[in-house]
Design a protein around this motif. Structure first.
Motif, PDB file in Angstrom:
ATOM      1  N   ASN A  97       2.031  16.785  -5.897  1.00 21.05           N
ATOM      2  CA  ASN A  97       1.563  15.837  -6.985  1.00 21.05           C
ATOM      3  C   ASN A  97       2.063  16.029  -8.220  1.00 21.05           C
ATOM      4  O   ASN A  97       1.243  15.853  -9.095  1.00 21.05           O
ATOM      5  CB  ASN A  97      -0.224  16.051  -6.978  1.00 21.05           C
ATOM      6  CG  ASN A  97      -0.953  15.298  -5.800  1.00 21.05           C
ATOM      7  OD1 ASN A  97      -0.208  14.356  -4.975  1.00 21.05           O
ATOM      8  ND2 ASN A  97      -1.794  15.815  -5.400  1.00 21.05           N
ATOM      9  N   MET A  98       3.496  15.924  -8.212  1.00 17.29           N
ATOM     10  CA  MET A  98       4.244  15.797  -9.373  1.00 17.29           C
ATOM     11  C   MET A  98       5.462  14.960  -9.027  1.00 17.29           C
ATOM     12  O   MET A  98       5.764  14.901  -8.046  1.00 17.29           O
ATOM     13  CB  MET A  98       4.672  17.133  -9.939  1.00 17.29           C
ATOM     14  CG  MET A  98       3.511  17.951 -10.368  1.00 17.29           C
ATOM     15  SD  MET A  98       3.785  19.748 -11.294  1.00 17.29           S
ATOM     16  CE  MET A  98       4.457  20.509  -9.637  1.00 17.29           C
ATOM     17  N   LEU A  99       5.740  14.266 -10.068  1.00 15.28           N
ATOM     18  CA  LEU A  99       7.097  13.396 -10.080  1.00 15.28           C
ATOM     19  C   LEU A  99       8.025  14.068 -10.903  1.00 15.28           C
ATOM     20  O   LEU A  99       7.643  14.568 -12.080  1.00 15.28           O
ATOM     21  CB  LEU A  99       6.730  11.934 -10.129  1.00 15.28           C
ATOM     22  CG  LEU A  99       5.687  11.280  -9.167  1.00 15.28           C
ATOM     23  CD1 LEU A  99       5.294  10.070  -9.502  1.00 15.28           C
ATOM     24  CD2 LEU A  99       6.163  11.462  -7.874  1.00 15.28           C
ATOM     25  N   VAL A 100       9.339  13.597 -10.671  1.00 16.04           N
ATOM     26  CA  VAL A 100      10.226  14.041 -11.749  1.00 16.04           C
ATOM     27  C   VAL A 100      11.023  12.798 -12.007  1.00 16.04           C
ATOM     28  O   VAL A 100      11.247  11.976 -11.096  1.00 16.04           O
ATOM     29  CB  VAL A 100      11.638  14.837 -11.004  1.00 16.04           C
ATOM     30  CG1 VAL A 100      12.714  15.059 -12.010  1.00 16.04           C
ATOM     31  CG2 VAL A 100      10.898  16.248 -10.513  1.00 16.04           C
ATOM     32  N   TRP A 101      10.849  12.305 -13.128  1.00 13.09           N
ATOM     33  CA  TRP A 101      11.093  11.151 -13.670  1.00 13.09           C
ATOM     34  C   TRP A 101      11.916  11.322 -15.183  1.00 13.09           C
ATOM     35  O   TRP A 101      11.295  11.965 -16.013  1.00 13.09           O
ATOM     36  CB  TRP A 101       9.904  10.203 -13.956  1.00 13.09           C
ATOM     37  CG  TRP A 101      10.208   8.751 -14.452  1.00 13.09           C
ATOM     38  CD1 TRP A 101      11.014   7.699 -13.502  1.00 13.09           C
ATOM     39  CD2 TRP A 101       9.747   8.041 -15.305  1.00 13.09           C
ATOM     40  NE1 TRP A 101      11.096   6.648 -14.066  1.00 13.09           N
ATOM     41  CE2 TRP A 101      10.314   6.763 -15.267  1.00 13.09           C
ATOM     42  CE3 TRP A 101       9.013   8.351 -16.398  1.00 13.09           C
ATOM     43  CZ2 TRP A 101      10.112   5.630 -16.105  1.00 13.09           C
ATOM     44  CZ3 TRP A 101       8.565   7.291 -17.543  1.00 13.09           C
ATOM     45  CH2 TRP A 101       9.292   5.992 -17.346  1.00 13.09           C
ATOM     46  N   ILE A 135       0.477  13.914 -11.456  1.00 16.95           N
ATOM     47  CA  ILE A 135      -0.120  12.776 -11.009  1.00 16.95           C
ATOM     48  C   ILE A 135      -1.366  13.110 -10.055  1.00 16.95           C
ATOM     49  O   ILE A 135      -1.410  14.286  -9.738  1.00 16.95           O
ATOM     50  CB  ILE A 135       0.597  11.649  -9.973  1.00 16.95           C
ATOM     51  CG1 ILE A 135       1.372  12.397  -8.896  1.00 16.95           C
ATOM     52  CG2 ILE A 135       1.890  11.155 -11.192  1.00 16.95           C
ATOM     53  CD1 ILE A 135       1.882  11.453  -7.938  1.00 16.95           C
ATOM     54  N   ASP A 136      -2.333  12.153  -9.529  1.00 13.41           N
ATOM     55  CA  ASP A 136      -3.204  12.434  -8.457  1.00 13.41           C
ATOM     56  C   ASP A 136      -4.123  13.577  -8.912  1.00 13.41           C
ATOM     57  O   ASP A 136      -3.888  14.508  -8.230  1.00 13.41           O
ATOM     58  CB  ASP A 136      -2.509  12.608  -7.374  1.00 13.41           C
ATOM     59  CG  ASP A 136      -2.784  11.763  -6.263  1.00 13.41           C
ATOM     60  OD1 ASP A 136      -3.642  11.087  -6.454  1.00 13.41           O
ATOM     61  OD2 ASP A 136      -1.818  11.660  -5.055  1.00 13.41           O
ATOM     62  N   PRO A 172       0.716  -1.260   0.127  1.00 15.45           N
ATOM     63  CA  PRO A 172       0.136  -0.224   0.074  1.00 15.45           C
ATOM     64  C   PRO A 172       0.732   1.320  -0.146  1.00 15.45           C
ATOM     65  O   PRO A 172       2.079   1.111   0.279  1.00 15.45           O
ATOM     66  CB  PRO A 172      -0.955   0.008   1.210  1.00 15.45           C
ATOM     67  CG  PRO A 172      -0.022  -0.944   2.308  1.00 15.45           C
ATOM     68  CD  PRO A 172       0.853  -1.908   1.280  1.00 15.45           C
ATOM     69  N   LEU A 173       0.219   2.385  -0.545  1.00 15.41           N
ATOM     70  CA  LEU A 173       1.108   3.639  -0.265  1.00 15.41           C
ATOM     71  C   LEU A 173       0.136   4.582   0.627  1.00 15.41           C
ATOM     72  O   LEU A 173      -0.684   4.900   0.250  1.00 15.41           O
ATOM     73  CB  LEU A 173       1.106   4.289  -1.961  1.00 15.41           C
ATOM     74  CG  LEU A 173       1.715   3.629  -2.782  1.00 15.41           C
ATOM     75  CD1 LEU A 173       1.861   4.280  -4.492  1.00 15.41           C
ATOM     76  CD2 LEU A 173       3.264   3.404  -2.669  1.00 15.41           C
ATOM     77  N   ARG A 174       0.642   4.609   1.682  1.00 18.27           N
ATOM     78  CA  ARG A 174       0.094   5.203   2.678  1.00 18.27           C
ATOM     79  C   ARG A 174      -0.012   6.565   2.705  1.00 18.27           C
ATOM     80  O   ARG A 174      -0.413   7.375   3.702  1.00 18.27           O
ATOM     81  CB  ARG A 174       0.373   4.603   4.103  1.00 18.27           C
ATOM     82  CG  ARG A 174       0.247   3.115   4.244  1.00 18.27           C
ATOM     83  CD  ARG A 174       1.105   2.674   5.534  1.00 18.27           C
ATOM     84  NE  ARG A 174       1.068   1.040   5.571  1.00 18.27           N
ATOM     85  CZ  ARG A 174      -0.162   0.376   5.774  1.00 18.27           C
ATOM     86  NH1 ARG A 174      -1.426   0.986   6.110  1.00 18.27           N
ATOM     87  NH2 ARG A 174      -0.003  -1.041   5.982  1.00 18.27           N
ATOM     88  N   GLU A 175       0.857   7.259   1.936  1.00 20.87           N
ATOM     89  CA  GLU A 175       0.883   8.759   1.996  1.00 20.87           C
ATOM     90  C   GLU A 175      -0.168   9.303   1.390  1.00 20.87           C
ATOM     91  O   GLU A 175      -0.754  10.526   1.654  1.00 20.87           O
ATOM     92  CB  GLU A 175       1.886   9.048   0.900  1.00 20.87           C
ATOM     93  CG  GLU A 175       3.430   8.803   1.305  1.00 20.87           C
ATOM     94  CD  GLU A 175       3.962   7.328   0.832  1.00 20.87           C
ATOM     95  OE1 GLU A 175       2.863   6.833   0.138  1.00 20.87           O
ATOM     96  OE2 GLU A 175       4.968   6.851   1.055  1.00 20.87           O
ATOM     97  N   GLY A 176      -1.080   8.726   0.423  1.00 23.33           N
ATOM     98  CA  GLY A 176      -2.334   9.169   0.035  1.00 23.33           C
ATOM     99  C   GLY A 176      -3.610   8.768   0.984  1.00 23.33           C
ATOM    100  O   GLY A 176      -3.482   7.918   1.482  1.00 23.33           O
ATOM    101  N   GLY A 177      -4.608   9.777   0.867  1.00 24.49           N
ATOM    102  CA  GLY A 177      -5.616   9.601   1.611  1.00 24.49           C
ATOM    103  C   GLY A 177      -6.272   8.651   1.369  1.00 24.49           C
ATOM    104  O   GLY A 177      -7.312   7.713   2.162  1.00 24.49           O
ATOM    105  N   SER A 178      -6.472   8.196  -0.008  1.00 24.83           N
ATOM    106  CA  SER A 178      -7.239   6.837  -0.642  1.00 24.83           C
ATOM    107  C   SER A 178      -6.472   5.624  -0.410  1.00 24.83           C
ATOM    108  O   SER A 178      -7.000   4.677  -0.720  1.00 24.83           O
ATOM    109  CB  SER A 178      -7.522   7.328  -2.086  1.00 24.83           C
ATOM    110  OG  SER A 178      -6.451   7.260  -2.696  1.00 24.83           O
ATOM    111  N   VAL A 179      -5.328   5.511  -0.116  1.00 23.04           N
ATOM    112  CA  VAL A 179      -4.474   4.200   0.238  1.00 23.04           C
ATOM    113  C   VAL A 179      -4.398   3.418  -1.046  1.00 23.04           C
ATOM    114  O   VAL A 179      -4.920   2.556  -1.099  1.00 23.04           O
ATOM    115  CB  VAL A 179      -4.821   3.640   1.251  1.00 23.04           C
ATOM    116  CG1 VAL A 179      -3.777   2.541   1.800  1.00 23.04           C
ATOM    117  CG2 VAL A 179      -5.168   4.331   2.712  1.00 23.04           C
ATOM    118  N   PRO A 180      -3.766   4.362  -2.147  1.00 16.78           N
ATOM    119  CA  PRO A 180      -3.580   3.438  -3.351  1.00 16.78           C
ATOM    120  C   PRO A 180      -2.663   2.503  -2.925  1.00 16.78           C
ATOM    121  O   PRO A 180      -1.834   2.252  -1.913  1.00 16.78           O
ATOM    122  CB  PRO A 180      -3.137   4.300  -4.500  1.00 16.78           C
ATOM    123  CG  PRO A 180      -2.591   5.552  -3.489  1.00 16.78           C
ATOM    124  CD  PRO A 180      -3.250   5.431  -2.259  1.00 16.78           C
TER     125      PRO A 180
END
Length: 272
Positions: A140-144, A151-152, A13-21
């Motif tokens: 809610n942005m990533l550097v890739w 994202i999000d 799980p990704l617990r950083e997000g409120g929706s827990v994706p």
């Protein structure tokens, strides 16, 4: 229709997000961040993800690929957290996956630079979709691969939570004063004509058609999923025409240099 995959292994799980994706491997050998229909935010967060994400892609912004994600809770029986198990058990069937970007870094406006033109395009886009969740506190942005990815978008299209007042809510100004890209001198009005011209009824029809019927059923005030899609098209089409006149960008901030250890990477961003 979005490409469809099926989950074969629940990773974490990704617990950083409120929706827990959750990060889930799929039968196409890909790995995805999956947002679940059983989360507290419900199906409207997934609708917003599809419409905003696919609209952003068609405006040539970087958004990871979205897929229809078939999830069988049985694959997550090894997850020890009881709360997560409850979420997964409530999310069997069709969910939404976003391509996982391995090695991506969270965007920090104090560390990474963004071209003012790109910043302008992102701010205009966020104003169009009413994105209230791209502040410097939570970009809610990533550097890739040295590029910024968006994202999000589940908190976008906030007016669709109350369709009776949607028109009035959509007509309100968009406050971008604490936007994550405010420090890079965005001028959304300068890109408005170019971007608004692309937001045609044909494009909006294509994007809203990607939302699964089952996520649009039983919407109060609407008879069919296509009626709901029409409402999204009408609001976004009208908003695209003049939203640039209702964006508040606030005071520009001075850029801070990146830390010494990261400077060679950042300064090499435009190297060939």
């Amino acid at each position: 229709m979005l490409r469809e995959v099926a989950g074969i292994r629940y990773v974490t799980p990704l617990r950083e997000g409120g929706s827990v994706p959750g990060v889930v491997e799929a039968d196409d050998y890909g790995t995805y961040v999956v947002k679940f229909t059983g989360a507290a935010q419900g199906r409207k967060a997934l609708i917003a993800e599809v419409i905003a994400g696919e609209l952003g892609r068609r405006l040539e912004l970087r958004v990871p690929e979205l897929v229809r994600f078939d999830f069988d809770p049985v694959i997550a029986l090894g997850e020890p957290d009881e709360e997560i198990q409850d979420l997964l058990k409530a999310s069997g069937g069709l969910n939404l996956g976003m391509d996982f970007l391995p090695g991506a870094l969270g965007f920090d406006p104090l560390v990474f630079g963004v071209d003012p033109l790109e910043a302008s395009r992102v701010v205009w886009f966020d104003a169009l979709i009413g994105n209230v969740d791209r502040s410097w506190r939570n970009p809610n942005m990533l550097v890739w691969h040295r590029n910024v990815w968006l994202i999000d978008h589940g908190a976008s299209l906030i007016w669709h939570h109350n369709w009776k007042s949607a028109a009035a809510a959509s007509a309100k100004p968009y406050d971008a004063s604490d936007h994550a890209l405010a420090r890079f001198s965005p001028e959304p009005a300068a890109v408005a004509a170019e971007l608004a011209a692309k937001v045609t009824d044909e494009l909006l029809t294509e994007v809203t058609a990607l939302v699964p019927d089952e996520w649009l059923l039983d919407e109060p005030g609407f008879d069919t999923p296509d009626d709901v899609r029409r409402a999204y098209r009408e609001l976004l089409g009208a908003r695209a025409l003049d939203i640039h006149r209702r964006i508040t960008t606030g005071l520009r901030q001075e850029k801070q240099p990146p830390p010494e250890w990261l400077r060679p990477w950042v300064e090499g961003k435009n190297a060939t």
